[in-house]
Motif scaffolding. Sequence first.
Motif, PDB file in Angstrom:
ATOM      1  N   VAL A 176       0.821  -1.213   0.000  1.00  0.00           N
ATOM      2  CA  VAL A 176       0.000   0.000   0.000  1.00  0.00           C
ATOM      3  C   VAL A 176       0.856   1.265   0.000  1.00  0.00           C
ATOM      4  N   GLY A 177       2.024   1.220   0.677  1.00  0.00           N
ATOM      5  CA  GLY A 177       2.874   2.406   0.748  1.00  0.00           C
ATOM      6  C   GLY A 177       3.171   3.018  -0.610  1.00  0.00           C
ATOM      7  N   PRO A 178       3.746   2.279  -1.561  1.00  0.00           N
ATOM      8  CA  PRO A 178       4.024   2.841  -2.884  1.00  0.00           C
ATOM      9  C   PRO A 178       2.764   3.252  -3.642  1.00  0.00           C
ATOM     10  N   VAL A 179       1.642   2.553  -3.411  1.00  0.00           N
ATOM     11  CA  VAL A 179       0.387   2.925  -4.081  1.00  0.00           C
ATOM     12  C   VAL A 179      -0.083   4.288  -3.588  1.00  0.00           C
ATOM     13  N   VAL A 180      -0.028   4.473  -2.264  1.00  0.00           N
ATOM     14  CA  VAL A 180      -0.384   5.780  -1.686  1.00  0.00           C
ATOM     15  C   VAL A 180       0.553   6.857  -2.221  1.00  0.00           C
ATOM     16  N   ALA A 181       1.844   6.528  -2.297  1.00  0.00           N
ATOM     17  CA  ALA A 181       2.829   7.496  -2.792  1.00  0.00           C
ATOM     18  C   ALA A 181       2.489   7.949  -4.200  1.00  0.00           C
ATOM     19  N   ALA A 182       2.165   7.008  -5.064  1.00  0.00           N
ATOM     20  CA  ALA A 182       1.840   7.360  -6.454  1.00  0.00           C
ATOM     21  C   ALA A 182       0.620   8.279  -6.517  1.00  0.00           C
ATOM     22  N   SER A 183      -0.383   7.994  -5.694  1.00  0.00           N
ATOM     23  CA  SER A 183      -1.603   8.811  -5.685  1.00  0.00           C
ATOM     24  C   SER A 183      -1.325  10.221  -5.170  1.00  0.00           C
ATOM     25  N   VAL A 184      -0.551  10.306  -4.087  1.00  0.00           N
ATOM     26  CA  VAL A 184      -0.243  11.612  -3.495  1.00  0.00           C
ATOM     27  C   VAL A 184       0.603  12.451  -4.454  1.00  0.00           C
ATOM     28  N   ILE A 185       1.595  11.832  -5.075  1.00  0.00           N
ATOM     29  CA  ILE A 185       2.458  12.559  -6.020  1.00  0.00           C
ATOM     30  C   ILE A 185       1.638  13.105  -7.182  1.00  0.00           C
ATOM     31  N   ALA A 186       0.682  12.310  -7.661  1.00  0.00           N
ATOM     32  CA  ALA A 186      -0.145  12.735  -8.792  1.00  0.00           C
ATOM     33  C   ALA A 186      -1.002  13.947  -8.441  1.00  0.00           C
ATOM     34  N   VAL A 187      -1.441  14.052  -7.187  1.00  0.00           N
ATOM     35  CA  VAL A 187      -2.343  15.136  -6.781  1.00  0.00           C
ATOM     36  C   VAL A 187      -1.587  16.338  -6.231  1.00  0.00           C
ATOM     37  N   TRP A 188      -0.641  16.098  -5.309  1.00  0.00           N
ATOM     38  CA  TRP A 188       0.031  17.203  -4.610  1.00  0.00           C
ATOM     39  C   TRP A 188       1.519  17.324  -4.937  1.00  0.00           C
ATOM     40  N   GLY A 189       2.068  16.391  -5.680  1.00  0.00           N
ATOM     41  CA  GLY A 189       3.492  16.416  -5.941  1.00  0.00           C
ATOM     42  C   GLY A 189       4.271  15.806  -4.788  1.00  0.00           C
ATOM     43  N   TYR A 190       5.580  15.816  -4.907  1.00  0.00           N
ATOM     44  CA  TYR A 190       6.422  15.162  -3.901  1.00  0.00           C
ATOM     45  C   TYR A 190       6.348  15.852  -2.536  1.00  0.00           C
ATOM     46  N   GLN A 191       6.056  17.134  -2.507  1.00  0.00           N
ATOM     47  CA  GLN A 191       5.965  17.854  -1.237  1.00  0.00           C
ATOM     48  C   GLN A 191       4.845  17.292  -0.353  1.00  0.00           C
ATOM     49  N   GLY A 192       3.819  16.749  -0.968  1.00  0.00           N
ATOM     50  CA  GLY A 192       2.722  16.178  -0.187  1.00  0.00           C
ATOM     51  C   GLY A 192       3.010  14.782   0.337  1.00  0.00           C
ATOM     52  N   LEU A 193       4.024  14.152  -0.230  1.00  0.00           N
ATOM     53  CA  LEU A 193       4.339  12.760   0.111  1.00  0.00           C
ATOM     54  C   LEU A 193       4.845  12.609   1.543  1.00  0.00           C
ATOM     55  N   PHE A 194       5.720  13.493   1.945  1.00  0.00           N
ATOM     56  CA  PHE A 194       6.434  13.326   3.210  1.00  0.00           C
ATOM     57  C   PHE A 194       5.551  13.551   4.439  1.00  0.00           C
ATOM     58  N   PRO A 195       4.670  14.559   4.454  1.00  0.00           N
ATOM     59  CA  PRO A 195       3.763  14.691   5.601  1.00  0.00           C
ATOM     60  C   PRO A 195       2.800  13.507   5.735  1.00  0.00           C
ATOM     61  N   ILE A 196       2.360  12.960   4.605  1.00  0.00           N
ATOM     62  CA  ILE A 196       1.453  11.809   4.658  1.00  0.00           C
ATOM     63  C   ILE A 196       2.154  10.622   5.322  1.00  0.00           C
ATOM     64  N   SER A 197       3.383  10.379   4.931  1.00  0.00           N
ATOM     65  CA  SER A 197       4.163   9.298   5.529  1.00  0.00           C
ATOM     66  C   SER A 197       4.323   9.511   7.032  1.00  0.00           C
ATOM     67  N   ALA A 198       4.648  10.735   7.429  1.00  0.00           N
ATOM     68  CA  ALA A 198       4.814  11.044   8.851  1.00  0.00           C
ATOM     69  C   ALA A 198       3.509  10.834   9.620  1.00  0.00           C
ATOM     70  N   CYS A 199       2.393  11.213   9.036  1.00  0.00           N
ATOM     71  CA  CYS A 199       1.085  11.018   9.690  1.00  0.00           C
ATOM     72  C   CYS A 199       0.794   9.539   9.906  1.00  0.00           C
ATOM     73  N   PHE A 200       1.090   8.721   8.899  1.00  0.00           N
ATOM     74  CA  PHE A 200       0.906   7.280   9.054  1.00  0.00           C
ATOM     75  C   PHE A 200       1.665   6.766  10.282  1.00  0.00           C
ATOM     76  N   ALA A 201       2.931   7.164  10.395  1.00  0.00           N
ATOM     77  CA  ALA A 201       3.768   6.681  11.493  1.00  0.00           C
ATOM     78  C   ALA A 201       3.234   7.148  12.840  1.00  0.00           C
ATOM     79  N   ILE A 202       2.866   8.410  12.952  1.00  0.00           N
ATOM     80  CA  ILE A 202       2.395   8.948  14.222  1.00  0.00           C
ATOM     81  C   ILE A 202       1.085   8.294  14.652  1.00  0.00           C
ATOM     82  N   VAL A 203       0.160   8.120  13.723  1.00  0.00           N
ATOM     83  CA  VAL A 203      -1.107   7.449  14.064  1.00  0.00           C
ATOM     84  C   VAL A 203      -0.845   6.019  14.524  1.00  0.00           C
TER      85      VAL A 203
END
Length: 423
Positions: free
Chosen positions: A384-411
Motif C-alpha cells: 500500500v505504501g508505494p500505491v499511496v505514494a503514487a496517488s499523493v504525487i499525482a495530486v500534490w506532488g512530492y511535497q505532499g508525500l512526506f507529511p502523509i508518511s509522517a502522519c501514518f507513522a504517528i497514528v
Amino acid sequence: MSNETATAAVAWKGTVSDDEQSKAPLNVGVALILGVLLWMGPYMGVNGVLLPARVAQLVGDQKATVLALLSTSAMIVAAIANIVFGALSDLTRSRWGRRTPWIVCGAVLSGLTLLLLNVVTSVPVLVAVWCLYQLFLNAVVAPLIAVLADRVAPKNRGMITSFYALGYSVGIYGGQMVAAPFVKNVSGGIVILAIAAMVGGPLAAVLMREKSSLDMPKGEFTWKIFAQHFAFPTKNCRDYYLALVAKFLIVAAKFTVAGVQLYILTDYMKQTADGASGYLKIINLCMMVTAIGMTLIAAPVSDRIGSRKLPVVACAVFVAAGSLVPFFSANPSVMIAFALLVGIGMGMFNAVDQALNVDVLPDPDTAAKDLGIINLANTGGQVVGPVVAASVIAVWGYQGLFPISACFAIVGGILILFIKKVK
C-alpha cells in the motif's frame, strides 16, 4: 488423573511462563536466526534480483507487466497460505511437534520449487511456479513465527525476538547482495539460493528440538474448530487489532517514501541515473547498519525496562521525523538523514514487534494462525505504501508525500499507546 496425563497437560498449555523459564532459550534464538535468514535471504535474492532477470530473459520489453502479474499473484497466495498453514500447524499432532513438520517440508519444497524457475519457458508456467513457491514458503513462515509464542517466556521475548529480527534484517539485505553477482548467470544464482532455502528448515528444526505434540488434546473437526482455527479472531482481540493496524501504518509509512526513493532522487531531487544509483547504495547501507544495530540494542533494553510499547512508539517518532526531512530540502544528502532516522526506528520496531504481537494474541492455541494474520499487515504496508505514494504525487506532488508518511507513522504510534494488555 495420572502423573503422565498431568505432565502432558502442563507441557501443552500453549505457552511458557516466566517461572518455568529461568534462562532465555538460546538454542531457539539461534534456530530463529538461521531459519529466518535462510528463507528470507533466498526469497529477497530471487524476488528482488534473479526473478526480474529471468523475466527479462523470457519476455524482454514486457518485463514490467509480467513482474506486476507475478507480484499480485504471489501476494494473494501468500496472504491465504500464511493463515492456512498457521492454522494447520496449530492443529498438528506428531512425534516431531506442531511446527517442525511444516518448517522442514516447507523449506525443502520451496527450495525445490525455486529450481523449477531455471526450466520454465512460458509466462503462465512461470506464474504457476512462483505461486507454488509462495505456497511452500509460507508453510515455513507462519509456524516459525509461532515458535516465539510456544517456546519463549514473556520476560525473554524481547531478546529472542531480536534474534528473529537479526535473521530477518540480514536476510533482506544479504539475499540481494548474494544474488547481485549472478545477474548474468541467473541459473547459478538460483541453484545456490535454492540450496540455502532447503537447508534452513531442517537446520532450524534440529536446533529447536521441538517436543512431541501427540499428547496435546485433540478435537473433532467441527464448525467451531474451523471458526477458531481458520477465521479472524472475534473474542478478546481489541489489543490484537490495535497492534495489527499500528503495524500496517508504520510499515506503510516507511514504504510510502522508501518504495519510491528512486523517483524522489531523480524527479524531486533532479539526480541523474548514475547519481541516484550512488545515493541508493549509501541509503540502503545506512538503513541496514542502523536497523541491525538498533535491533541488537533495543531488544535487551525492552526486556530490562519491561516495556514493548515504548520502543514501538519511539520507532513511530523516528520514522515520522525521517520522513519529514526531505520535505524541507531537495538536496539528495537529506535522504541519508532519512535512512539513518528510519533505520533507527525500524531497528527498534523489528526488535520488539513480534514479541508485542505474541503478547496480544487472543488465544495461544491458535498462535500460528493469528500471527499469520497479523503478518499480513507487514505485507499490506509494503504494497500500500508505494500505491499511496503514487496517488499523493499525482495530486500534490512530492511535497505532499512526506507529511502523509509522517502522519501514518504517528497514528500507528498512537494506536500502540491504547493497547492495555502490554506495558
